[in-house]
Write a protein that holds these residues in place. Structure first.
Motif, short mmCIF file in Angstrom:
data_model
loop_
_atom_site.label_atom_id
_atom_site.label_comp_id
_atom_site.label_asym_id
_atom_site.label_seq_id
_atom_site.Cartn_x
_atom_site.Cartn_y
_atom_site.Cartn_z
N VAL A 154 0.92 -1.29 -0.25
CA VAL A 154 0.16 0.08 0.03
C VAL A 154 0.94 0.97 -0.12
O VAL A 154 1.66 1.29 1.04
CB VAL A 154 -0.88 0.13 1.26
CG1 VAL A 154 -1.51 1.29 1.19
CG2 VAL A 154 -1.76 -1.26 1.22
N GLU A 156 1.18 5.38 -0.24
CA GLU A 156 0.50 6.41 -0.34
C GLU A 156 1.54 7.68 -0.80
O GLU A 156 2.44 7.72 -0.22
CB GLU A 156 -0.10 6.69 1.07
CG GLU A 156 -0.82 8.19 1.29
CD GLU A 156 -1.13 8.39 2.56
OE1 GLU A 156 -1.63 9.59 2.92
OE2 GLU A 156 -1.31 7.52 3.34
N LEU A 206 -1.75 -1.04 -3.89
CA LEU A 206 -2.77 -0.10 -3.87
C LEU A 206 -2.03 1.34 -3.65
O LEU A 206 -1.07 1.33 -2.85
CB LEU A 206 -3.53 -0.18 -2.67
CG LEU A 206 -4.61 0.87 -2.14
CD1 LEU A 206 -5.66 1.35 -3.44
CD2 LEU A 206 -5.38 0.67 -0.96
N MET A 208 -2.40 5.27 -3.27
CA MET A 208 -3.38 6.39 -2.80
C MET A 208 -2.66 7.63 -2.87
O MET A 208 -1.60 7.94 -2.54
CB MET A 208 -3.45 5.90 -1.25
CG MET A 208 -4.10 4.41 -0.96
SD MET A 208 -4.60 4.25 0.73
CE MET A 208 -6.20 5.11 0.66
N LYS A 225 0.67 3.87 -12.24
CA LYS A 225 -0.21 2.77 -12.52
C LYS A 225 -0.10 2.45 -13.98
O LYS A 225 -0.13 1.01 -14.25
CB LYS A 225 -1.77 3.20 -12.19
CG LYS A 225 -2.72 2.05 -12.49
CD LYS A 225 -4.05 2.66 -12.17
CE LYS A 225 -5.13 1.47 -11.91
NZ LYS A 225 -5.09 0.48 -13.35
N VAL A 234 -3.06 -3.53 -10.00
CA VAL A 234 -2.81 -2.35 -9.27
C VAL A 234 -4.20 -1.62 -9.04
O VAL A 234 -5.09 -1.72 -10.06
CB VAL A 234 -2.03 -1.24 -10.03
CG1 VAL A 234 -1.69 -0.03 -9.31
CG2 VAL A 234 -0.56 -2.06 -10.54
N GLU A 235 -4.40 -0.89 -8.01
CA GLU A 235 -5.63 -0.16 -7.70
C GLU A 235 -5.18 1.36 -7.48
O GLU A 235 -4.01 1.46 -6.59
CB GLU A 235 -6.58 -0.90 -6.62
CG GLU A 235 -7.04 -2.21 -6.72
CD GLU A 235 -7.63 -2.78 -5.61
OE1 GLU A 235 -8.28 -1.78 -4.84
OE2 GLU A 235 -7.71 -3.99 -5.43
N LYS A 237 -6.46 4.86 -5.78
CA LYS A 237 -7.57 5.31 -4.67
C LYS A 237 -7.19 7.12 -4.64
O LYS A 237 -6.05 7.19 -4.04
CB LYS A 237 -7.69 4.84 -3.57
CG LYS A 237 -8.76 5.38 -2.81
CD LYS A 237 -9.98 4.95 -3.09
CE LYS A 237 -11.18 5.37 -2.52
NZ LYS A 237 -12.55 5.06 -2.84
N SER A 258 -10.44 1.65 2.41
CA SER A 258 -9.49 1.26 1.15
C SER A 258 -8.57 0.28 1.44
O SER A 258 -8.52 -0.78 0.68
CB SER A 258 -9.08 2.54 0.71
OG SER A 258 -10.09 3.34 0.31
N VAL A 259 -7.94 0.46 2.84
CA VAL A 259 -6.67 -0.24 3.12
C VAL A 259 -7.03 -1.68 3.54
O VAL A 259 -6.59 -3.01 3.14
CB VAL A 259 -5.75 0.53 3.77
CG1 VAL A 259 -4.70 -0.34 4.31
CG2 VAL A 259 -5.20 1.62 3.08
N PHE A 262 -8.29 -4.23 1.07
CA PHE A 262 -7.26 -4.63 0.32
C PHE A 262 -6.27 -5.54 0.81
O PHE A 262 -6.03 -6.71 -0.04
CB PHE A 262 -6.55 -3.49 -0.34
CG PHE A 262 -5.28 -3.62 -1.10
CD1 PHE A 262 -5.76 -3.86 -2.53
CD2 PHE A 262 -4.11 -3.64 -0.80
CE1 PHE A 262 -4.71 -3.94 -3.55
CE2 PHE A 262 -3.12 -4.04 -1.78
CZ PHE A 262 -3.49 -3.96 -2.85
N HIS A 266 -5.69 -9.77 -0.32
CA HIS A 266 -4.81 -10.12 -1.04
C HIS A 266 -3.59 -10.80 -0.06
O HIS A 266 -2.81 -11.40 -0.87
CB HIS A 266 -4.00 -8.96 -1.97
CG HIS A 266 -4.66 -8.63 -2.97
ND1 HIS A 266 -5.16 -9.27 -4.00
CD2 HIS A 266 -5.54 -7.06 -2.97
CE1 HIS A 266 -5.99 -8.16 -4.83
NE2 HIS A 266 -6.03 -7.13 -4.19
#
Length: 268
Positions: A154, A156, A206, A208, A225, A234-235, A237, A258-259, A262, A266
């Motif tokens: 994740v 950010e 992910l 962010m 991305k 890949v996502e 947000k 969101s997190v 996720f 996974h």
């Protein structure tokens, strides 16, 4: 002599952030264990570890650039959030920040070895990466390393290239232009956008971003991305009204929504 030269070179970039580190006021130390993360026989990073009851996975938290260093995750509640949801947590200071001595600009290597430490500590559990800004960008680069331990990430506010981040700091940006001219191969190694195409083992990622982030705007996420889509799932947000690295502080419900799912989806 080499150590002194490195310290001089660091000053335009990180001098303002390299201050004595203290445990955040009003945050309990209960259950936290001070740990040393080896990089070489002579070089180590300083961190703290806390185990979650009946942990289902382990998370390595790579901090953003700032005086707080690893305290960022304590001060704003990320560490507590993950512990309460069943994840062991390792926080650490990148070299030159907090309690870790400065000796290199190879921050992806710091992230990699923090992950290796976490994997050895809990070999029966999967290891994930949570990064913010500085930690997110170098965490992304670490995913291109052979034998990296991260099953999921994740990230950010990751920046795609160093010049795009440092343009907000004129002196550091000028120094970076000089280093790019003198050491082009070195700077190619520290390029999250380029490393995105080299990510290994297909860890789901992910990304962010905060809509109001002037340092790492959402456009950075779209570019990363595109590169990452070629090698893994890949996502992306984007959180309305959020500033740089403060999604959880200012919008905790959106961050959790969101997190946490996720991670649940996974981690296997």
């Amino acid at each position: 002599m080499k150590k002194i030269a490195h310290q001089i070179l660091r000053k335009p970039f990180f001098g303002r952030f390299e201050v004595p580190w203290i445990w955040p006021h009003a945050i309990s130390k209960e259950g936290w264990e001070a740990v040393t993360i080896p990089l070489t026989d002579q070089q180590t990073l300083v961190g703290y570890w806390k185990s979650a009851p009946e942990a289902k996975a382990t998370l390595v938290l790579a901090h953003p650039m700032g005086k707080a260093a690893k305290a960022f995750w304590l001060r704003y509640g990320h560490a507590d959030l993950f512990l309460k949801n069943g994840y062991n947590v390792l926080i650490y200071d990148a070299n030159g920040f907090g309690e870790s001595e400065g000796f290199t600009f190879d921050y992806p290597n710091d992230v990699y070895h923090a992950g290796i430490y976490a994997q050895k500590r809990t070999p029966e559990l999967s290891v994930g990466l949570i990064g913010a800004s500085f930690g997110a960008a170098w965490g992304l680069c670490s995913l291109a390393k052979a034998d990296h331990p991260f099953k999921i990430a994740v990230l950010e506010a990751a920046f795609p290239t160093l010049p795009e981040f440092w343009k907000h700091y004129p002196t550091a940006h000028a120094m970076l232009k000089i280093s790019n001219a003198l050491l082009p191969k070195l700077n190619q190694e520290f390029n999250p956008l380029a490393k995105s195409a080299q990510v290994k083992y297909q860890p789901p990622i992910l990304l962010m971003y905060g809509e109001k982030d002037i340092y790492t705007p959402p456009e950075f996420g779209h570019r990363l991305k595109v590169a990452l889509d070629r090698v893994t799932k890949v996502e992306l947000k984007i959180i309305n009204d959020a500033d740089h690295t403060y999604i959880y502080r200012d919008f905790p419900e959106q961050y959790q929504e969101s997190v946490l799912p996720f991670l649940e989806r996974h981690f296997v």
